[in-house]
Design an enzyme around this catalytic site. Structure first.
Site, PDB file in Angstrom:
ATOM      1  N   LEU A 159      26.957   6.690   1.308  1.00 12.95           N
ATOM      2  CA  LEU A 159      26.975   8.303   0.123  1.00 12.95           C
ATOM      3  C   LEU A 159      27.561   8.036  -1.177  1.00 12.95           C
ATOM      4  CD1 LEU A 159      27.407  10.364   3.412  1.00 12.95           C
ATOM      5  CD2 LEU A 159      24.746   9.474   2.334  1.00 12.95           C
ATOM      6  N   ASP A 160      26.991   9.071  -1.915  1.00 20.26           N
ATOM      7  CA  ASP A 160      27.810   8.738  -3.264  1.00 20.26           C
ATOM      8  C   ASP A 160      28.960   9.824  -2.827  1.00 20.26           C
ATOM      9  OD1 ASP A 160      25.042   7.632  -4.532  1.00 20.26           O
ATOM     10  OD2 ASP A 160      24.221   9.403  -5.160  1.00 20.26           O
ATOM     11  N   LYS A 161      29.685   9.609  -3.804  1.00 19.78           N
ATOM     12  CA  LYS A 161      31.011  10.311  -3.986  1.00 19.78           C
ATOM     13  C   LYS A 161      30.772  11.553  -3.583  1.00 19.78           C
ATOM     14  CE  LYS A 161      35.090  11.059  -6.722  1.00 19.78           C
ATOM     15  NZ  LYS A 161      35.040  12.140  -7.279  1.00 19.78           N
ATOM     16  N   THR A 163      28.103  13.469  -2.521  1.00 22.76           N
ATOM     17  CA  THR A 163      27.854  13.518  -1.620  1.00 22.76           C
ATOM     18  C   THR A 163      28.073  13.762   0.185  1.00 22.76           C
ATOM     19  OG1 THR A 163      25.594  12.691  -2.545  1.00 22.76           O
ATOM     20  CG2 THR A 163      25.391  13.389   0.007  1.00 22.76           C
ATOM     21  N   ARG A 260      19.064  12.338  -6.167  1.00 20.40           N
ATOM     22  CA  ARG A 260      19.221  13.159  -7.552  1.00 20.40           C
ATOM     23  C   ARG A 260      17.771  12.523  -8.917  1.00 20.40           C
ATOM     24  NH1 ARG A 260      25.043  11.237  -7.264  1.00 20.40           N
ATOM     25  NH2 ARG A 260      25.192  12.694  -9.569  1.00 20.40           N
TER      26      ARG A 260
END
Length: 331
Positions: A159-161, A163, A260
């Site tokens: 997961l993105d930082k 998220t 996104r």
């Protein structure tokens, strides 16, 4: 030096005639292309010895092993993250917003991986891999490549930082391979909650827009018709507000920044997104309103599919309370 074996069947949608090394880097995400020649061992295609330049086709089987170089500096640290469930060979966590998954450029420590090495500091699996992970940068980093699924201890997906939400982590090599295969096959169900800046016109739909790196901004990705990689996101509006939307997202592909970019392409970027949205007048302090709500797959060989839900984080509840005071209504 330790090695990990791999075995893949080329999916039907894979373009026939593509080089084997491109599949291993871009689709299987074993490692960077620059490292592949030095690290690959016993490469075979359909049971026969193969070269990295071998052309492959849907239905082919590819197998071999990957040697892992040492990466100094990855040390156990007491990094906290909520547990959703722990099994014999897997672990489900609720990754908090702001926590990076694994070390990389700009994030040398304080990651999920550092926390795993601390939590399982007496576990042979994690300790054997501690000094031999794949040397790739972490997610949401400007130097990442699309769909890197790294061979760091236990990490299957990312997961993105910024998220938050549910992630599954493997505790054995067999389970790691089993889980990666499901992600590669597209059989994993993932649902995300998002709050957008702007009103999505349709109540539901599918965004089918290929993605690639933005040529004008090295940290961003963009819709790139004709040259990008396929990306598909289904959406369903859950609640509407005058200038915002609560939406449920179901991606069937896993491209970098996919949700996104797809929402931004509709003119409704995710609230609080520092890359794809402008600051919001009503909620200028909002951070990225994206949360991995549900994950469904088979956690271990021979087990039925299960699903796990990460609780709605407080930052979402706070924003919804503000928006609800401004005539929010169901879709």
């Amino acid at each position: 030096m330790s090695t990990e074996t791999f075995h893949y069947q080329i999916p039907e949608e894979f373009p026939g005639g593509k080089r084997l090394d491109l599949f291993l880097v871009e689709e299987a995400a074993l490692c960077r292309r620059s490292q592949l020649k030095q690290r690959i061992r016993d490469l075979r295609c359909n049971g026969r010895a193969a070269k990295l330049s071998t052309r492959i086709f849907p239905g082919d089987t590819v197998e071999g092993s990957l040697e892992a170089p040492p990466l100094p500096g990855v040390v156990p640290q007491p990094v906290e993250f909520p547990l959703l469930q722990e099994g014999t060979s897997f672990l489900l966590i609720d990754k908090p917003q702001g926590l990076v998954v694994h070390p990389g450029a700009g994030h040398p420590d304080g990651t999920v991986v550092n926390g795993l090495l601390w939590r399982y500091r007496n576990d042979p699996f994690f300790q054997a891999l501690k000094n031999n992970p794949d040397d790739e940068s972490c997610e949401d980093n400007s130097e990442e490549t699309d769909q890197e699924i790294n061979l760091r201890p236990g990490i299957v997906h990312r997961l993105d930082k910024d998220t938050s939400g549910v992630m599954i982590i493997a505790k054995t090599l067999e389970t790691h391979q089993y889980l990666v295969d499901q992600f590669m096959a597209g059989s994993v169900k993932k649902l995300y909650l998002a709050i957008t800046r702007g009103a999505i016109r349709q109540n539901q739909g599918v965004i089918d827009s290929p993605l690639g790196r933005d040529p004008n901004h090295r940290r961003r990705f963009a819709v790139t018709p004709g040259s990008g990689k396929p990306a598909h996101t289904a959406f369903q509006v859950l609640r509407r507000f005058p200038q915002h939307t609560l939406v449920l997202l179901k991606p069937s592909t896993g491209r970098t920044h996919q949700l996104r970019v797809h929402l931004a392409s509709l003119g409704t970027p995710i609230l609080g997104d520092p890359l794809y949205a402008r600051p919001d007048r009503l909620l200028p302090q909002a951070t990225l309103m994206l949360h991995a709500r549900l994950l469904e797959l088979s956690p271990e060989p021979g087990q039925d599919r299960q699903s796990w839900i990460a609780p709605v984080p407080e930052r979402f509840r706070e924003v919804l309370r503000v928006l609800s005071g401004r005539s929010g209504k169901p879709a």
